[in-house]
Design a protein around this motif. Sequence first.
Motif, short mmCIF file in Angstrom:
data_model
loop_
_atom_site.label_atom_id
_atom_site.label_comp_id
_atom_site.label_asym_id
_atom_site.label_seq_id
_atom_site.Cartn_x
_atom_site.Cartn_y
_atom_site.Cartn_z
N GLY A 1 -18.25 16.34 9.89
CA GLY A 1 -18.06 15.02 9.34
C GLY A 1 -17.26 14.19 9.03
N HIS A 2 -15.86 14.10 9.93
CA HIS A 2 -14.91 13.89 10.45
C HIS A 2 -13.93 12.84 11.71
CE1 HIS A 2 -13.00 15.49 6.63
NE2 HIS A 2 -13.27 16.79 6.47
N SER A 3 -13.14 12.44 11.54
CA SER A 3 -12.55 11.27 12.21
C SER A 3 -11.64 12.07 13.31
CB SER A 3 -12.32 10.17 12.50
OG SER A 3 -13.66 9.24 12.09
N THR A 4 -11.70 11.55 14.78
CA THR A 4 -10.14 12.39 15.30
C THR A 4 -9.67 10.83 15.64
OG1 THR A 4 -11.26 11.77 17.55
CG2 THR A 4 -11.41 13.79 16.71
N PRO A 5 -8.93 10.61 16.04
CA PRO A 5 -7.89 9.54 16.32
C PRO A 5 -8.09 8.26 16.98
CG PRO A 5 -5.63 10.86 16.32
CD PRO A 5 -7.83 11.83 16.62
N LEU B 1 1.15 -0.84 -0.11
CA LEU B 1 -0.17 -0.23 -0.03
C LEU B 1 1.02 1.15 0.29
CD1 LEU B 1 -3.35 -0.16 0.02
CD2 LEU B 1 -3.12 0.56 2.68
N THR B 2 0.81 2.24 -1.06
CA THR B 2 1.38 2.81 -1.34
C THR B 2 0.28 4.09 -0.79
OG1 THR B 2 3.45 2.15 -2.40
CG2 THR B 2 2.79 4.77 -2.28
N PHE B 3 0.78 5.70 -0.01
CA PHE B 3 0.21 7.05 -0.09
C PHE B 3 0.42 7.82 -0.86
CE2 PHE B 3 -0.80 3.96 3.40
CZ PHE B 3 -2.47 4.18 4.18
N LEU B 4 -0.18 8.65 -1.88
CA LEU B 4 -0.12 9.31 -2.62
C LEU B 4 0.33 11.30 -1.82
CD1 LEU B 4 -0.27 7.76 -5.73
CD2 LEU B 4 1.96 8.19 -4.49
N GLY B 5 -0.94 10.46 -0.88
CA GLY B 5 -1.67 12.02 -0.48
C GLY B 5 -1.82 11.82 1.22
N THR B 6 -2.03 12.39 1.98
CA THR B 6 -2.57 11.93 3.18
C THR B 6 -2.85 13.72 4.00
OG1 THR B 6 -0.09 12.59 4.14
CG2 THR B 6 -0.27 10.25 2.94
N GLY B 7 -3.04 14.57 3.06
CA GLY B 7 -3.60 15.91 3.90
C GLY B 7 -5.13 15.83 3.03
N SER B 8 -5.92 16.84 4.11
CA SER B 8 -7.25 16.64 3.84
C SER B 8 -7.62 17.85 3.33
CB SER B 8 -8.01 16.84 5.55
OG SER B 8 -8.05 17.61 6.12
N ALA B 9 -8.37 17.92 2.10
CA ALA B 9 -9.22 19.49 2.21
C ALA B 9 -8.49 20.10 1.08
CB ALA B 9 -8.92 20.54 3.03
N ALA C 1 -7.72 10.53 10.14
CA ALA C 1 -7.75 11.28 11.80
C ALA C 1 -8.07 12.57 10.89
CB ALA C 1 -6.71 10.53 12.31
N THR C 2 -8.86 13.37 11.11
CA THR C 2 -8.21 14.99 10.15
C THR C 2 -7.84 15.73 11.20
OG1 THR C 2 -9.92 14.07 8.63
CG2 THR C 2 -10.03 16.62 8.60
N LEU C 3 -8.75 15.42 12.69
CA LEU C 3 -7.98 16.34 14.00
C LEU C 3 -7.48 14.95 15.03
CD1 LEU C 3 -11.03 19.41 13.08
CD2 LEU C 3 -8.55 18.93 12.83
N SER C 4 -7.07 16.40 16.20
CA SER C 4 -6.46 15.68 16.98
C SER C 4 -8.02 15.36 18.01
CB SER C 4 -5.69 16.13 17.80
OG SER C 4 -6.24 17.03 18.65
N LEU D 1 -3.42 5.81 10.50
CA LEU D 1 -4.18 6.90 10.21
C LEU D 1 -4.16 7.80 9.30
CD1 LEU D 1 -3.96 8.29 14.09
CD2 LEU D 1 -5.93 6.68 12.65
N TYR D 2 -4.66 8.51 8.76
CA TYR D 2 -4.29 9.19 6.80
C TYR D 2 -5.47 10.66 6.89
CZ TYR D 2 -7.64 7.13 3.72
OH TYR D 2 -8.96 7.06 2.87
N HIS D 3 -4.98 10.96 6.39
CA HIS D 3 -6.16 12.06 6.09
C HIS D 3 -5.99 13.46 6.85
CE1 HIS D 3 -10.17 14.41 5.25
NE2 HIS D 3 -9.99 13.85 3.69
N PHE D 4 -5.03 13.99 7.31
CA PHE D 4 -5.04 14.50 8.23
C PHE D 4 -4.96 16.20 7.82
CE2 PHE D 4 -1.27 11.60 9.03
CZ PHE D 4 -2.03 10.65 9.73
N SER D 5 -5.73 17.01 9.15
CA SER D 5 -5.69 18.12 8.57
C SER D 5 -3.62 19.15 7.75
CB SER D 5 -6.10 19.31 9.91
OG SER D 5 -6.16 20.63 9.89
#
Lengths: 370, 370
Positions: free
Chosen positions: B293-297, B5-13, B279-282, B314-318
């Motif tokens: 509509g997002h999750s925390t860890p 599995l390779t992550f090419l993008g891990t940011g949100s928004a 896990a967009t936000l802490s 975890l991915y899709h971080f702010s």
Amino acid sequence: MTMDLTFLGTGSAYPSPHRGASAVVLRTEGECWLFDCGEGTQTQLMKSQLKASRITNVFISHLHGDHLFGLPGLLCTVSLNLNPCSTQPPACVNIYGPQGLRQFLRVALELTSSELIFPYTVHELEPTTDQSPPEGQLSPEVTADSGRLHPQERPGRMIALDVSSDCYILLENKHFIVKAFRLFHRVPSFGFSVQEQDRPGRLKTELLKELGLKPGPLYGRLKAGESVTLESGQVVNPIEVMEEAIPGRKVCILGDCSSILGEGPLMACHRADILVHEATLSDEHREKAVDHGHSTPSMAAAVAQACCARRLVLYHFSQRYKPAGLHKEGDDDDVLELRRQAEKALQGTGIEVSLAEDFLTIRIPIVRLH
Amino acid sequence: MTMDLTFLGTGSAYPSPHRGASAVVLRTEGECWLFDCGEGTQTQLMKSQLKASRITNVFISHLHGDHLFGLPGLLCTVSLNLNPCSTQPPACVNIYGPQGLRQFLRVALELTSSELIFPYTVHELEPTTDQSPPEGQLSPEVTADSGRLHPQERPGRMIALDVSSDCYILLENKHFIVKAFRLFHRVPSFGFSVQEQDRPGRLKTELLKELGLKPGPLYGRLKAGESVTLESGQVVNPIEVMEEAIPGRKVCILGDCSSILGEGPLMACHRADILVHEATLSDEHREKAVDHGHSTPSMAAAVAQACCARRLVLYHFSQRYKPAGLHKEGDDDDVLELRRQAEKALQGTGIEVSLAEDFLTIRIPIVRLH
Ligand SMILES: [Zn+2]
Ligand SMILES: [Zn+2]
Ligand SMILES: [Zn+2]
Ligand SMILES: [Zn+2]
């Protein structure tokens, strides 16, 4: 007023790690005008010194993905990063481009539930049928918009060719006149000319004092170009007491093309301070370039010369041309060769040639003629 | 068969210079499956070791721009870089995603005159009305497609929820079963479970030789699970002469969500080898996260635990969370804190927690149970 041009993407066909897809920003005091918006433009903007939130006008030269696919995301990100609590209502972003652009943006924003906190308008340019081969023309059912405006969308104009000037008048205010003109490409393509208005020179205040004129309403009338009669009966003409007018600058940015079309481009770009022209492939590949609707350096040079431009800037390079700094001895495709070819074609004309690179900024100085 | 599995993008928004927009590639021998395709994914692919031309399946979790805006450009660039003279006809790219995806892609490709040299199909998942607040649901007139297929488009399916399993069956072949399941987000969102089929163990060839069985058709029958009678009259059962079956691996990738919906996710992700969860936000910003509509860890951890997953990624971080390597002493937002929060929530469970970063590759080993 300072004016400069920053290249955010100088590659053709697609964005690569070495060259972004097409995007150029013309910055004047406080405002950024974006010309084309290939995929990744928002990220290139973040890497630059420019502020995406300053973008007030967007000009899309033609509806190829490498000039367009970054636009929906750019608008969304600008919106996310605007302060929603600002007391000033956000300004409307004006977007100009070929017929079909409105529907593209509407569908992209609507299907992704993209809300914007600022209004936008799409003004469409109506291409003529000779701007591309027949297969490059979109049928009316394809370009027709859905009739459902995005909540932030304001109705835009359909701008037709002004036959007398052979160009499209996009906007005119006290600082600028912006026109579009026709180019030939695989799909209808446009170039843009930004003409700064000439500004009156400063009043020669020392001379006015000698004449006995003190700062006041008469100064304003002189600045506005009126003659003034002194108590002595002497008539003072503005030309006698004002410095030379400050000539407006002209910046011209052409979309993808294998040729210009009609008289419009020559008139709109006449004596451009900067003419930005594509050079996708080198002169050796002229046939292939033309087949794909593109230009080579000497073709770009011919346009610059026909327009009597002061400076030619080449961009939109095939991704085979790495930035000069990454070029290795023995590599086949040397971007510097593109500059040499244009320079050779312009020998003796005094027209300067530059290669654009991602993040290059070019200042546009005021040139006084006398 | 290797799987990674390779992550090419891990940011949100939106994509930033530090974190690309959402895109994950699951690679098995020879094939790449892409999960989400935010703007800039094609450039991230070029920077990675992966080959865009190997993409055979694309899964779009939901129709937010940060998961979708890179798709038209990616397809165009794959097409440009395929060898048009290859003797093998190019395979059809299958694209799965929520209702509306077909029209998005069709309009984007059609208005940009994008020709592709390979066929593609969009299979749409029909969301249920409880996957988002009412304002996140697209009306039928918005998701309806134009009826004009792209020249390379092949008709796709409309996949409805299978009520008995509470999931969507996307594909099943001799190697894999792929299902989608429902998540709750601002717009309807989906997760995907890729279940590798169990494979029979190897034949114990030493033992077979001792029994007097030589390589030949009988080996094939044993491998296929049949019993075999020797000349001596002895019956050999496959289980006696075969190694333990090789258990199939399970990889689950969830789109944006503030919660899972129904029993489907728990069943589809049960005992996942890897569960990739946003896990967009802490945890401190849980209220804001859920609002958007997002999750925390710790919310992600609860899902991993409910599924009995082996490993949580975890991915899709702010974008406020810089990659760990760029974090400076004194900075407020430390991505490592997100891992600590998930680890704390999973203490004692044995579930391992990892943070995705752009270009991180995770191998998925075969886990033998005995
Ligand atoms: Zn182009
Ligand atoms: Zn083009
Ligand atoms: Zn997202
Ligand atoms: Zn989302």
